[in-house]
Enzyme design. Sequence first.
Site, PDB file in Angstrom:
ATOM      1  N   ARG A   9     -29.015  63.288  54.528  1.00 22.25           N
ATOM      2  CA  ARG A   9     -28.521  62.716  53.278  1.00 22.25           C
ATOM      3  C   ARG A   9     -28.138  63.900  52.412  1.00 22.25           C
ATOM      4  O   ARG A   9     -28.945  64.777  52.157  1.00 22.25           O
ATOM      5  CB  ARG A   9     -29.629  61.885  52.637  1.00 22.25           C
ATOM      6  N   GLU A  68     -21.230  52.914  48.070  1.00 29.60           N
ATOM      7  CA  GLU A  68     -21.703  52.251  49.289  1.00 29.60           C
ATOM      8  C   GLU A  68     -20.500  51.790  50.107  1.00 29.60           C
ATOM      9  O   GLU A  68     -19.408  51.588  49.571  1.00 29.60           O
ATOM     10  CB  GLU A  68     -22.586  51.047  48.929  1.00 29.60           C
ATOM     11  N   ARG A  71     -35.013  60.731  56.293  1.00 31.22           N
ATOM     12  CA  ARG A  71     -33.816  61.561  56.451  1.00 31.22           C
ATOM     13  C   ARG A  71     -34.057  62.938  55.846  1.00 31.22           C
ATOM     14  O   ARG A  71     -34.806  63.088  54.884  1.00 31.22           O
ATOM     15  CB  ARG A  71     -32.621  60.918  55.732  1.00 31.22           C
TER      16      ARG A  71
END
Length: 188
Positions: free
Chosen positions: A50, A58, A92
Site C-alpha cells: 500500500r 476507489e 500489507r
Amino acid sequence: MPKKSFLLCLFLLCLTVACNRKTDLYKVVGVKDGDTMVLLSPQYQQVTVRLAEVDCPEKSQAFGQAAKQFTSDLCFGKMVKLIVNNNDRYGRTVGWVELEDGTSVNKQLVKNGYAWQYRAYSKSMEMAMLEQQARQSRLGLWQDANPTPPWNFRKGERENRVENKQDKPKKKRTHRKRRRKHLDTVAF
C-alpha cells in the site's frame, strides 16, 4: 604493508559490490488499484504494498480506474525499490515505491492528479504542494468540480452496508432444525 592495502582494497571492492547489488529491487507483478500493488521480492515472494502517504479513488469511484491505469502504465513489469514504512491492519506493507531511475510512484500519483495526499498519515509539505499544483492545473481527478475523497467514499460505503444489513429480514431456520430432529429419531 602492501598485503594490508590489498586486503583493504579487496574489502572495499566487496562492500561496494554488495551495496550496489540489485537484490533490493522488486518486480511489479500486479496493480490492484491506484495505490496498492503486488511486488515480487528477490526471494520470489509476493508482497502486497500500500503506497504510503497517498490515497487514490476507489476502483468503483470516479477516476478510480484511471488511477489504477496510471499506476500500471508507470510501473507494471518494472523493477522498483521498496522503502518500507510499516504494515497496516490488513497485513500489507506500507511504503514508498521508486522506479530504478529514482522516480517516486507515490509522488507521481499526487503530481498527476490521481491521488490525494493522505493527510491523516502524511505531513509532507512537498506532497501538499504537489497536490495543490495538480488541483490548480485541473489534472486527473481535479477535473471534477467537487471530487469525493476516498476516505469519505469508503465511509459512505460502510454506512450503506450497515443500513442494508439492518433492512434485510433474517432467514428462518425452523424447517431445517425440524428435519434434522426427524432424521435423528429414525431407526434403521
